[in-house]
Design a protein around this motif. Structure first.
Motif, PDB file in Angstrom:
ATOM      1  N   TYR A 123      40.015 -14.470  44.623  1.00 58.21           N
ATOM      2  CA  TYR A 123      41.079 -15.313  45.184  1.00 58.21           C
ATOM      3  C   TYR A 123      42.004 -14.506  46.099  1.00 58.21           C
ATOM      4  O   TYR A 123      42.582 -15.041  47.049  1.00 58.21           O
ATOM      5  CB  TYR A 123      41.881 -15.962  44.066  1.00 58.21           C
ATOM      6  CG  TYR A 123      41.299 -17.273  43.593  1.00 58.21           C
ATOM      7  CD1 TYR A 123      41.116 -18.327  44.483  1.00 58.21           C
ATOM      8  CD2 TYR A 123      40.932 -17.468  42.269  1.00 58.21           C
ATOM      9  CE1 TYR A 123      40.572 -19.532  44.064  1.00 58.21           C
ATOM     10  CE2 TYR A 123      40.388 -18.665  41.826  1.00 58.21           C
ATOM     11  CZ  TYR A 123      40.213 -19.698  42.739  1.00 58.21           C
ATOM     12  OH  TYR A 123      39.689 -20.884  42.338  1.00 58.21           O
ATOM     13  N   THR A 124      42.163 -13.217  45.802  1.00 59.99           N
ATOM     14  CA  THR A 124      42.969 -12.364  46.689  1.00 59.99           C
ATOM     15  C   THR A 124      42.350 -12.308  48.086  1.00 59.99           C
ATOM     16  O   THR A 124      43.046 -12.416  49.100  1.00 59.99           O
ATOM     17  CB  THR A 124      43.067 -10.942  46.105  1.00 59.99           C
ATOM     18  OG1 THR A 124      43.760 -11.000  44.860  1.00 59.99           O
ATOM     19  CG2 THR A 124      43.821 -10.016  47.059  1.00 59.99           C
ATOM     20  N   ILE A 125      41.020 -12.150  48.157  1.00 59.52           N
ATOM     21  CA  ILE A 125      40.330 -12.119  49.454  1.00 59.52           C
ATOM     22  C   ILE A 125      40.482 -13.456  50.168  1.00 59.52           C
ATOM     23  O   ILE A 125      40.802 -13.522  51.358  1.00 59.52           O
ATOM     24  CB  ILE A 125      38.847 -11.774  49.254  1.00 59.52           C
ATOM     25  CG1 ILE A 125      38.698 -10.379  48.652  1.00 59.52           C
ATOM     26  CG2 ILE A 125      38.091 -11.866  50.579  1.00 59.52           C
ATOM     27  CD1 ILE A 125      37.290 -10.055  48.190  1.00 59.52           C
ATOM     28  N   ILE A 126      40.256 -14.548  49.434  1.00 61.10           N
ATOM     29  CA  ILE A 126      40.353 -15.882  50.044  1.00 61.10           C
ATOM     30  C   ILE A 126      41.766 -16.131  50.572  1.00 61.10           C
ATOM     31  O   ILE A 126      41.955 -16.648  51.681  1.00 61.10           O
ATOM     32  CB  ILE A 126      39.947 -16.958  49.019  1.00 61.10           C
ATOM     33  CG1 ILE A 126      38.462 -16.826  48.667  1.00 61.10           C
ATOM     34  CG2 ILE A 126      40.225 -18.357  49.562  1.00 61.10           C
ATOM     35  CD1 ILE A 126      37.997 -17.716  47.532  1.00 61.10           C
ATOM     36  N   GLY A 127      42.769 -15.764  49.786  1.00 60.17           N
ATOM     37  CA  GLY A 127      44.151 -15.945  50.226  1.00 60.17           C
ATOM     38  C   GLY A 127      44.457 -15.163  51.491  1.00 60.17           C
ATOM     39  O   GLY A 127      45.108 -15.665  52.411  1.00 60.17           O
ATOM     40  N   GLN A 154      44.818 -11.306  31.056  1.00 56.01           N
ATOM     41  CA  GLN A 154      45.777 -10.250  30.708  1.00 56.01           C
ATOM     42  C   GLN A 154      45.473  -8.971  31.503  1.00 56.01           C
ATOM     43  O   GLN A 154      45.497  -7.854  30.991  1.00 56.01           O
ATOM     44  CB  GLN A 154      45.756  -9.965  29.202  1.00 56.01           C
ATOM     45  CG  GLN A 154      46.172 -11.171  28.352  1.00 56.01           C
ATOM     46  CD  GLN A 154      46.201 -10.878  26.870  1.00 56.01           C
ATOM     47  OE1 GLN A 154      45.691  -9.861  26.407  1.00 56.01           O
ATOM     48  NE2 GLN A 154      46.812 -11.769  26.106  1.00 56.01           N
ATOM     49  N   ASP A 155      45.210  -9.184  32.798  1.00 55.89           N
ATOM     50  CA  ASP A 155      44.841  -8.089  33.709  1.00 55.89           C
ATOM     51  C   ASP A 155      46.090  -7.663  34.482  1.00 55.89           C
ATOM     52  O   ASP A 155      46.445  -8.255  35.504  1.00 55.89           O
ATOM     53  CB  ASP A 155      43.738  -8.582  34.657  1.00 55.89           C
ATOM     54  CG  ASP A 155      43.202  -7.475  35.540  1.00 55.89           C
ATOM     55  OD1 ASP A 155      43.845  -6.414  35.647  1.00 55.89           O
ATOM     56  OD2 ASP A 155      42.135  -7.681  36.162  1.00 55.89           O
ATOM     57  N   THR A 156      46.751  -6.637  33.991  1.00 57.98           N
ATOM     58  CA  THR A 156      48.010  -6.194  34.606  1.00 57.98           C
ATOM     59  C   THR A 156      47.789  -5.714  36.035  1.00 57.98           C
ATOM     60  O   THR A 156      48.611  -5.980  36.925  1.00 57.98           O
ATOM     61  CB  THR A 156      48.643  -5.068  33.773  1.00 57.98           C
ATOM     62  OG1 THR A 156      48.775  -5.500  32.418  1.00 57.98           O
ATOM     63  CG2 THR A 156      50.019  -4.705  34.315  1.00 57.98           C
ATOM     64  N   MET A 157      46.697  -4.999  36.275  1.00 57.76           N
ATOM     65  CA  MET A 157      46.414  -4.502  37.626  1.00 57.76           C
ATOM     66  C   MET A 157      46.320  -5.654  38.614  1.00 57.76           C
ATOM     67  O   MET A 157      46.901  -5.613  39.704  1.00 57.76           O
ATOM     68  CB  MET A 157      45.105  -3.708  37.625  1.00 57.76           C
ATOM     69  CG  MET A 157      44.783  -3.032  38.955  1.00 57.76           C
ATOM     70  SD  MET A 157      45.699  -1.510  39.198  1.00 57.76           S
ATOM     71  CE  MET A 157      44.806  -0.422  38.075  1.00 57.76           C
ATOM     72  N   ALA A 158      45.599  -6.709  38.234  1.00 59.59           N
ATOM     73  CA  ALA A 158      45.448  -7.860  39.127  1.00 59.59           C
ATOM     74  C   ALA A 158      46.776  -8.587  39.304  1.00 59.59           C
ATOM     75  O   ALA A 158      47.100  -9.067  40.393  1.00 59.59           O
ATOM     76  CB  ALA A 158      44.397  -8.814  38.575  1.00 59.59           C
ATOM     77  N   ILE A 159      47.572  -8.681  38.229  1.00 61.04           N
ATOM     78  CA  ILE A 159      48.879  -9.349  38.320  1.00 61.04           C
ATOM     79  C   ILE A 159      49.772  -8.620  39.310  1.00 61.04           C
ATOM     80  O   ILE A 159      50.445  -9.244  40.149  1.00 61.04           O
ATOM     81  CB  ILE A 159      49.544  -9.415  36.925  1.00 61.04           C
ATOM     82  CG1 ILE A 159      48.784 -10.401  36.035  1.00 61.04           C
ATOM     83  CG2 ILE A 159      51.013  -9.818  37.042  1.00 61.04           C
ATOM     84  CD1 ILE A 159      49.221 -10.386  34.586  1.00 61.04           C
ATOM     85  N   ILE A 160      49.771  -7.294  39.257  1.00 62.84           N
ATOM     86  CA  ILE A 160      50.582  -6.504  40.199  1.00 62.84           C
ATOM     87  C   ILE A 160      50.149  -6.789  41.635  1.00 62.84           C
ATOM     88  O   ILE A 160      50.977  -7.003  42.528  1.00 62.84           O
ATOM     89  CB  ILE A 160      50.445  -5.000  39.885  1.00 62.84           C
ATOM     90  CG1 ILE A 160      51.114  -4.681  38.542  1.00 62.84           C
ATOM     91  CG2 ILE A 160      51.060  -4.153  40.997  1.00 62.84           C
ATOM     92  CD1 ILE A 160      50.845  -3.273  38.050  1.00 62.84           C
ATOM     93  N   GLY A 161      48.826  -6.818  41.857  1.00 60.33           N
ATOM     94  CA  GLY A 161      48.329  -7.072  43.209  1.00 60.33           C
ATOM     95  C   GLY A 161      48.673  -8.469  43.705  1.00 60.33           C
ATOM     96  O   GLY A 161      49.025  -8.654  44.868  1.00 60.33           O
ATOM     97  N   LEU A 162      48.601  -9.455  42.830  1.00 59.10           N
ATOM     98  CA  LEU A 162      48.872 -10.844  43.247  1.00 59.10           C
ATOM     99  C   LEU A 162      50.359 -11.105  43.454  1.00 59.10           C
ATOM    100  O   LEU A 162      50.730 -11.925  44.291  1.00 59.10           O
ATOM    101  CB  LEU A 162      48.279 -11.807  42.225  1.00 59.10           C
ATOM    102  CG  LEU A 162      46.751 -11.929  42.341  1.00 59.10           C
ATOM    103  CD1 LEU A 162      46.128 -12.385  41.041  1.00 59.10           C
ATOM    104  CD2 LEU A 162      46.376 -12.861  43.473  1.00 59.10           C
ATOM    105  N   ILE A 163      51.230 -10.423  42.691  1.00 60.09           N
ATOM    106  CA  ILE A 163      52.671 -10.524  42.971  1.00 60.09           C
ATOM    107  C   ILE A 163      52.949 -10.016  44.381  1.00 60.09           C
ATOM    108  O   ILE A 163      53.686 -10.632  45.158  1.00 60.09           O
ATOM    109  CB  ILE A 163      53.483  -9.723  41.933  1.00 60.09           C
ATOM    110  CG1 ILE A 163      53.397 -10.387  40.556  1.00 60.09           C
ATOM    111  CG2 ILE A 163      54.946  -9.607  42.373  1.00 60.09           C
ATOM    112  CD1 ILE A 163      54.035  -9.577  39.446  1.00 60.09           C
ATOM    113  N   ARG A 164      52.340  -8.880  44.713  1.00 57.23           N
ATOM    114  CA  ARG A 164      52.527  -8.328  46.067  1.00 57.23           C
ATOM    115  C   ARG A 164      51.959  -9.271  47.126  1.00 57.23           C
ATOM    116  O   ARG A 164      52.545  -9.445  48.197  1.00 57.23           O
ATOM    117  CB  ARG A 164      51.849  -6.960  46.157  1.00 57.23           C
ATOM    118  CG  ARG A 164      51.935  -6.321  47.539  1.00 57.23           C
ATOM    119  CD  ARG A 164      51.489  -4.862  47.506  1.00 57.23           C
ATOM    120  NE  ARG A 164      50.126  -4.728  47.055  1.00 57.23           N
ATOM    121  CZ  ARG A 164      49.062  -4.825  47.859  1.00 57.23           C
ATOM    122  NH1 ARG A 164      49.222  -5.089  49.147  1.00 57.23           N
ATOM    123  NH2 ARG A 164      47.842  -4.662  47.384  1.00 57.23           N
TER     124      ARG A 164
END
Length: 608
Positions: A123-127, A154-164
């Motif tokens: 979803y990060t790529i699509i966004g 509960q993927d903290t790494m992905a959460i950090i990336g998606l907040i950014r």
């Protein structure tokens, strides 16, 4: 170094033991027998993560290897991750349409096989793809879906990336709308995400993007000192982790700090360095963005020549990635660039006119005899001047109309290419629903014929001469397209392509392309079924005529079928196209099939 190696071996051993314990008995036996290769995949994953921010072309190769390894071992996770890396590589290389197709395929497979850990990154790529098309509604929607998946995992790494990611979208939309409150809100979002990212050394790689984005916001807020603080931190991390793409963003915001401090020289230097890195990374979209920044920095300084060069590069890349637009802006820039020289010419012309007027006055006062002649000459002078002005205006209009016509023709070819591509996609969708293999093959063949015509129009709008086709580019792209449609890659067959004819008129290029398409398609269908080392040669040269030669090393075509095609539509089409070109066509069989075609061509229709 030895300690690091021991740590890696220990970690791999742990992964191996964990796999044996957690698998079903039959799966554990498969791992112990080497049927799966977790260690190899681990190495490939590491390479892919290293290449993401630096070498998209290398990422493309590693992604293919990961997908092949996943297919070989029936590892669904590896297949989806390989597809995700492929989408990421295509995005970084500027092939947004292909990237979106690959991302959607990866998302579909991830949801089908329940490989939920890959969904946030997909979803990060699509966004990002939606954002780079300025489609912020869908960009935010993709980021929200990715965030929900990351929270469920509960993927903290992905959460950090998606907040950014959401903060970056907010900043981009705020800049587009010139909404200061939205830009301030994006800063708050970035700072909240930064707190999480700085909470553990595990997330240090994520900090580079945060530092760069925060520096960008401070640049927008006209706070250069704060921007400089964060951009320096970003540069340190980008160099530490070899994040060369991130480094181009760091240099861009650093240049903006210098520009705000009126240091044009250093600002320009860092933008040029960012452009150099982008060129090495083969990232046209990022190169386009930096070229725009360089143009915006140089234009107010009065350096219209270099500003024009930067703006022209920006337009060229943007048009190659999207469609032709905003032609008026570059025209205005050209007017500014030429303004100083025109001012000088106007001053010189005014001086000449002043001298002539003075001479006429003195002639009238001093020589009464020539009054009538002088009046007549003055009258003639005015008529000529008026005629010249009308002629100048007409010439200007003709030039403008010519430029507009060229742009319209390019736009026409672009739209035709898009429409043909749409038809091709519809055929692809329809064929996926067919059960009958003959029907599917017919649909696939029709789709490839449309693709052959589409590539002609793509070549036409990519060059200045909208009636001439670059044959080397066209034939090469056509052969690659056919190979991809049959799932054949260069590790199985490397075609020999020798195109000595540079440009051909579309009326000749189109039939030649269709003939090449039909003949090579026939070769891939029938020639290589039992051939261990398949070979294919396509040659197009010009002497007294055009000579087209296509050779394969298959068992050879049935010459009676060539003479009497019967139900073979492809052979009939080749013969019809040959007659259309008034060409002499001959087929021979000797360790393969060889098609030789001699095409008469007027000299003014070709440029070799």
């Amino acid at each position: 170094m030895q300690n690091s190696l021991n740590s890696i071996l220990l970690a791999l051993s742990f992964v191996y033991l964990y796999t044996l314990i957690s698998c079903k008995p039959e799966e554990a036996q498969a791992v112990s027998q080497g049927k799966y290769a977790p260690a190899r995949l681990s190495v490939l994953y590491s390479k892919a993560e290293e290449y993401i921010a630096s070498w998209p072309d290398s990422l493309l190769i590693v992604a293919e290897q990961i997908k092949r390894e996943g297919l070989r071992a029936n590892n669904k996770q590896a297949i989806v991750r390989g597809e995700r890396y492929l989408a990421q590589a295509k995005w970084r290389l500027g092939s947004h349409k292909e990237a979106m197709k690959l991302a959607i395929k990866a998302l579909s497979d991830a949801e089908k096989w329940k490989t939920v850990s890959e969904i946030p990154d997909i979803y990060t790529i699509i966004g990002n793809l939606h954002k780079e098309k300025a489609n912020y509604d869908m960009a935010f929607a993709s980021a929200d879906k990715g965030m929900r998946a990351a929270q469920m995992n509960q993927d903290t790494m992905a959460i950090i990336g998606l907040i950014r990611l959401k903060a970056m979208f907010t900043q981009g939309l705020g800049s587009q709308k010139k909404d200061t409150a939205m830009i301030h809100r994006s800063l708050d979002m970035h700072l909240e995400g930064l707190k999480i990212a700085e909470s553990s050394p595990r997330f240090e790689r994520q900090l580079t993007g945060y530092y760069n984005n925060i520096a960008q916001v401070y640049v927008k807020r006209d706070e250069p000192e704060k921007a400089l603080f964060y951009v320096k931190k970003a540069i340190i991390l980008a160099n530490k982790y070899r994040q060369r793409l991130s480094l181009t963003y760091s240099y861009t915001w650093l240049s903006q700090v210098y520009f705000k401090n009126n240091d044009i020289e250093n600002g320009t230097r860092y933008l040029q360095e960012a452009l150099r890195i982008c060129h090495e990374l083969k990232n046209p979209f990022r190169e386009m963005e930096i070229s725009r920044y360089l143009y915006q920095a140089l234009e107010p300084t009065g350096d219209y020549k270099h500003a024009l060069e930067a703006y022209t590069r920006f337009i060229q890349i943007r048009d190659s990635l999207r469609v032709l637009e905003n032609v008026r802006q570059i025209g205005e820039l050209e007017i500014q660039y030429e303004a100083e020289k025109k001012d000088q010419q106007i001053s010189a012309l005014a001086a000449v006119n002043e001298v002539k007027s003075r001479e006429i006055i003195w002639a009238l006062v001093g020589v009464g005899v020539f009054v009538i002649l002088s009046v007549f000459m003055l009258f003639q002078y005015r008529i000529i001047t008026h005629s010249n002005r009308i002629l100048e205006v007409n010439n200007q209009k003709i030039n403008e109309q010519s430029e507009k016509l060229k742009v319209l023709m390019k736009e026409l070819h672009h739209r035709v290419k898009n429409n043909l591509q749409t038809v091709s996609n519809l055929l692809s969708l329809q064929s996926s629903r067919l059960v009958d293999e003959d029907a599917k093959q017919s649909m696939k063949t029709g789709q490839q014929r449309i693709e052959a015509m589409s590539l002609v129009h793509k070549s036409l709008y990519s060059h200045d001469n909208v009636n001439m086709v670059d044959m080397n580019e066209y034939v090469t792209n056509l052969v690659e397209s056919i190979m991809q449609s049959f799932g054949i890659y260069e590790d199985k067959l490397i075609p020999h392509i020798n195109i000595e004819v540079k440009m051909l008129d579309i009326d000749i290029a189109m039939p030649i392309g269709l003939i090449v398409n039909e003949w090579i398609t026939n070769s891939f269908k029938h020639a290589y079924k039992n051939v261990e080392d398949p070979k294919l040669s396509v040659i197009l040269v010009e002497k007294d005529k055009l000579y087209l030669e296509i050779v394969d090393n298959g068992p050879g075509i049935d010459l009676q079928k060539w003479e009497k095609p019967g139900n073979s539509f492809g052979i009939k089409l080749v013969k019809v196209l040959a007659r259309q070109l008034d060409a002499n066509c001959r087929v021979t069989v000797d360790n393969g099939t060889r098609l030789l075609m001699q095409i008469p061509l007027p000299k003014h229709n070709a440029a070799t």
